[in-house]
Design an enzyme around this catalytic site. Structure first.
Site, short mmCIF file in Angstrom:
data_model
loop_
_atom_site.label_atom_id
_atom_site.label_comp_id
_atom_site.label_asym_id
_atom_site.label_seq_id
_atom_site.Cartn_x
_atom_site.Cartn_y
_atom_site.Cartn_z
N HIS A 68 54.04 30.48 -46.46
CA HIS A 68 53.01 31.46 -46.81
C HIS A 68 52.18 31.90 -45.63
CE1 HIS A 68 54.32 30.27 -50.77
NE2 HIS A 68 53.99 31.51 -51.06
N ARG A 112 50.08 39.76 -55.09
CA ARG A 112 50.12 38.28 -55.19
C ARG A 112 48.79 37.82 -55.79
NH1 ARG A 112 53.43 38.25 -50.10
NH2 ARG A 112 55.22 36.92 -50.55
N ARG A 160 52.13 40.39 -60.13
CA ARG A 160 52.82 39.14 -60.42
C ARG A 160 51.82 38.16 -61.02
NH1 ARG A 160 55.53 35.82 -55.56
NH2 ARG A 160 53.40 35.30 -55.03
N GLU A 162 64.28 34.48 -57.90
CA GLU A 162 64.00 33.55 -56.80
C GLU A 162 64.80 32.27 -56.93
OE1 GLU A 162 59.56 33.76 -55.64
OE2 GLU A 162 59.57 33.62 -57.81
N ASN A 204 62.34 34.89 -50.15
CA ASN A 204 61.84 33.67 -49.50
C ASN A 204 62.26 32.44 -50.31
OD1 ASN A 204 60.52 35.60 -47.99
ND2 ASN A 204 58.57 35.33 -49.06
N ASP A 205 61.96 32.50 -51.61
CA ASP A 205 62.33 31.36 -52.44
C ASP A 205 63.82 31.34 -52.74
OD1 ASP A 205 60.14 29.63 -52.95
OD2 ASP A 205 59.16 31.27 -54.01
N ARG A 222 61.34 25.89 -47.45
CA ARG A 222 60.95 27.04 -46.63
C ARG A 222 59.89 26.69 -45.59
NH1 ARG A 222 58.33 30.92 -51.24
NH2 ARG A 222 57.07 31.84 -49.62
N CYS A 260 61.00 41.87 -52.74
CA CYS A 260 59.61 41.71 -52.29
C CYS A 260 59.46 40.51 -51.36
CB CYS A 260 58.66 41.61 -53.47
SG CYS A 260 58.98 40.19 -54.53
C1 PEP Z 1 59.46 35.15 -52.40
O1 PEP Z 1 59.67 33.99 -52.77
O2 PEP Z 1 60.25 35.82 -51.71
C2 PEP Z 1 58.21 35.81 -52.79
C3 PEP Z 1 58.00 37.08 -52.57
O3 PEP Z 1 57.27 34.99 -53.35
P1 PEP Z 1 56.31 34.05 -52.47
O4 PEP Z 1 54.92 34.47 -52.74
O5 PEP Z 1 56.66 32.71 -53.01
O6 PEP Z 1 56.73 34.23 -51.06
MG MG Z 2 58.32 33.10 -54.25
#
Ligand code: PEP
Ligand code: MG
Length: 695
Positions: A319, A426, A463, A556, A579-580, A590, A627
């Protein structure tokens, strides 16, 4: 018991005493030899003391031994009481005679000179040598870009802790848990060290965690009704102050060991306090170096003064990396620990894309880097002039380029830079940095502010709360889990806390009509989760009369990608959280300091997941966005488009460049390229094939 030096010499008051031993260690019994001695002493039942003249120390306590302030040539004896006293004296005396793992003669010893040059804290130990021998330190690219600036070191400072505790049992349990957790943290640090000397110092740090004198002193404080943290701090500060006040040049090393005790002490204390960072003050043109930064630390940084940052932990999808990209500044995660030893104010060149921190640049290097910074800035300006135009490929495919934001200010910035909407709000950032959950009105005010910024024609994807895993909330009592990334995360937390979930949904629904509302659930793994979340949303929508919205999910988790076909029947859209998805497809944390470097979204396995997602959605006429960080990665964009992604939700500063890139691509070529790279074997091969698109 046959060695001359170690045969017990006499008995006094039930205690046996060994032969006199002249201490061979050049710098006395400091942390490392003391830790070895303690480890051996603990193998015996007996009460064991180290005697020097009239002074004595508990041989099972590093703190106590260091407190003796021994020096080379001191005459010591081992005294013991108990059933195995004779064996203990024999073995410990032998170890002392041998120098407790160090060479015997002062001055001539390589070990001794290494020890005196060892830095003070665990985090810097492994890499002192590299710090002086190389001019660049490597890390993982968390955010691309180039910066020339000056080092600012950041360490956590003030730990506030309550003075009085609850019951002694409870406080004792808290201390035990913190000591255990600190042990685990140090173990993880050790696994990152390459040199054995550094690892041994960390062994000594771990030994301190079990030091009977320290723990006893803390317990005495807790018996006086002090909290575990207060009592622990008093205990370790007393010891470190005592060591630091020892007189004489020969005790310099022991005084330094006071720092070791403070370091270990603070580690435990911050665990007890669940520390929150203080505000970080920055001078102009700062390049911040820290072991780690929490998302709230990073979010509170003064962006006008910060040119870049490096953390020794974390990876490209952590993050902190996301926040760096949202700032549009270069950042490295998992950078070599030697970065922590760089002096304040050192002029450095930080190259995010190459993953390098040049800490001894020549004048020519600095000039070259400054020229490149200027060129990049000029190109960004050029891209900005066209940012409002649509992103359409040369063969007519429109790609919606939207933004990842946290609040109305960022949404405003996104629109100014050509963002066509918000592809990911977010919402957890509204919940962060507070001690109670935000009310429906508070949340609604924040969401409506974003919606009003966008207006009724632009898309707003909100989200729902995505916490758990590496995103804890201070007021949410999530249970301690062995595998938090596989535990209560994302929508699972919301389903577990329905009251909080409903409050958030009602607040979100108040934006309906003010922007084109899309409600999105994170971390969906099963259809049951989607159905349950949708049912609750439907109830709240019916109750509030807001029906003008779409419902989608983040992809994800591999199960969601593999079942995209089934999910597409029940969701209006997908947004891929690369990312996830990368973390879960490759089973690589990660934020893991070693693995995060390999957790690359361009790995063919992740690309296959994306392909499956797009195919499943297309079968039911649903759209797919991305995203995750890949949407802001110039190398990934042609492949994503070629696989069928129609919306890219990028970090705000990247929007003009991503739009400019899309305009240079043709959908037909992207499809061919995607089909080609998905067949490759490794992420490195994919990146090599895509090198031409690198920024
Ligand atoms: C991701 O996992 O790619 C995503 C956008 O969510 P996060 O806020 O977990 O990065
Ligand atoms: Mg995520």
């Amino acid at each position: 018991m046959t060695t001359a030096a170690t045969a017990p010499e006499g008995v006094s008051g039930g205690a046996l005493t060994g032969d006199a031993i002249r201490l061979p260690n050049a710098t006395g019994l400091h942390a490392r030899p003391a830790a070895l001695l303690v480890a051996l002493a603990k193998k015996y039942q007996s009460n064991i003391r180290l005697v020097r003249g009239t002074d004595e120390a508990n041989a099972k306590s590093v703190v106590s031994i260091m407190g003796l302030g021994t020096q080379h040539g001191d005459i010591l004896r081992v005294k013991a009481t108990g059933t195995d006293a004779a064996e203990a004296i024999s073995a410990i005396s032998a170890l002392l005679t041998e120098g407790c793992g160090e060479q015997r003669e002062p001055g001539s010893s390589a070990t001794a000179s290494v020890l005196t040059s060892l830095p003070l804290t665990a985090s810097t130990e492994s890499t002192q040598a590299t710090a002086v021998s190389v001019t660049a330190l490597a890390g993982v690219c968390a955010s691309p870009g180039l910066a020339v600036g000056r080092i600012v070191q950041f360490r956590q400072d003030v730990i506030v802790i309550a003075e009085t505790g609850e019951s002694i049992e409870l406080e004792r349990r808290k201390l035990e848990a913190a000591l255990d957790a600190a042990h685990v943290q140090i173990e993880a640090l050790k696994s990152r060290l390459s040199d054995p000397a550094g690892a041994k110092i960390l062994d000594a740090h771990q030994e301190l965690l079990q030091d009977p004198d320290l723990v006893e002193a803390a317990t005495a404080g807790m018996l006086q009704k002090q909290s575990a943290g207060h009592a622990w701090r008093a205990a370790f500060m007393r010891v470190s102050t005592r060591l630091e006040s020892l007189e004489g040049a020969h005790n310099a090393l022991l005084r330094e060991r006071g720092n070791d005790i403070r370091d270990v002490g603070r580690r435990v204390l911050s665990l007890l306090a669940g520390v929150k960072q203080v505000q970080i003050e920055l001078p102009q043109d700062a390049i911040l170096i820290a072991e780690e930064l929490t998302p709230s630390d990073t979010a509170s940084l003064d962006r006008s003064k910060l040119l870049g940052f490096c953390t020794t932990t974390g990876g490209a999808t952590s993050h902190v990396a996301i926040l760096a990209r949202s700032f549009g500044i270069p950042a490295l995660c998992g950078v070599d620990d030697a970065a922590l030893t760089l002096a304040e104010g050192t002029l450095v060149v930080l190259d995010g894309a190459q993953g390098l921190l040049h800490h001894q640049p020549t004048e020519a290097d600095v000039t070259r880097a400054q020229d490149r910074v200027a060129q990049q800035a000029a190109r960004r300006e050029q891209e900005k002039t066209l940012a409002k135009d649509a992103a359409v490929t040369t063969d007519g495919q429109r790609i919606e380029v939207v933004a990842n934001v946290r609040n109305a200010d960022e949404a405003r910035e996104a629109v100014a830079l050509g963002g066509e909407g918000v592809g990911l709000l977010r919402s957890e950032f509204l919940f962060d940095e507070r001690s109670t959950a935000p009310s429906e009105d508070e949340q609604a005010a924040a969401y409506v502010a974003v919606a009003d910024t966008l207006g009724a024609q632009r898309t707003l994807v909100i989200r729902t709360l995505d916490v758990g895993g590496d995103k804890p909330l201070p007021y949410l009592p999530l249970p301690k889990e062995d595998n938090p990334f596989l535990g209560l995360r994302g929508v699972r937390v919301s389903l577990d806390q329905p009251a909080m979930f409903r409050t958030q949904l009602r607040a979100i629904l108040r934006t309906a009509g003010k922007a084109r509302l899309h409600v999105m659930f994170p971390m969906i793994a099963t259809l049951e989760e989607l159905r349950e979340a949708k049912a609750i949303l439907a109830e709240e929508a019916a109750a509030t009369g807001h029906t003008d919205f779409k419902v989608g999910i983040m992809i994800e988790v591999p199960s969601a990608a593999l079942m995209a076909d089934q999910f597409a029947r029940e969701a209006d859209f997908f947004s891929i959280g690369t990312n996830d998805l990368t973390q879960y497809t490759l089973a690589m944390d990660r934020g893991h300091p070693k693995l995060a470097k390999k957790a690359d979204g361009l790995h063919p396995s992740v690309l296959k997941m994306i392909a499956l997602t797009c195919e499943g959605a297309a079968r039911h006429g649903k759209w797919v966005g991305v995203c995750g960080g890949m949407a802001s990665d110039a190398m990934a964009v042609p492949v994503l488009i070629g696989l069928g992604v129609q919306e890219l939700s990028a970090s705000v500063p990247a929007i003009p460049a991503i739009k400019a890139l899309v305009r240079r691509l043709s959908l037909a070529d992207c499809k061919l390229l995607a089909q080609e790279v998905i067949q490759l074997g490794t992420a490195t091969e994919v990146r090599a094939r895509l090198a031409a698109f690198a920024e």
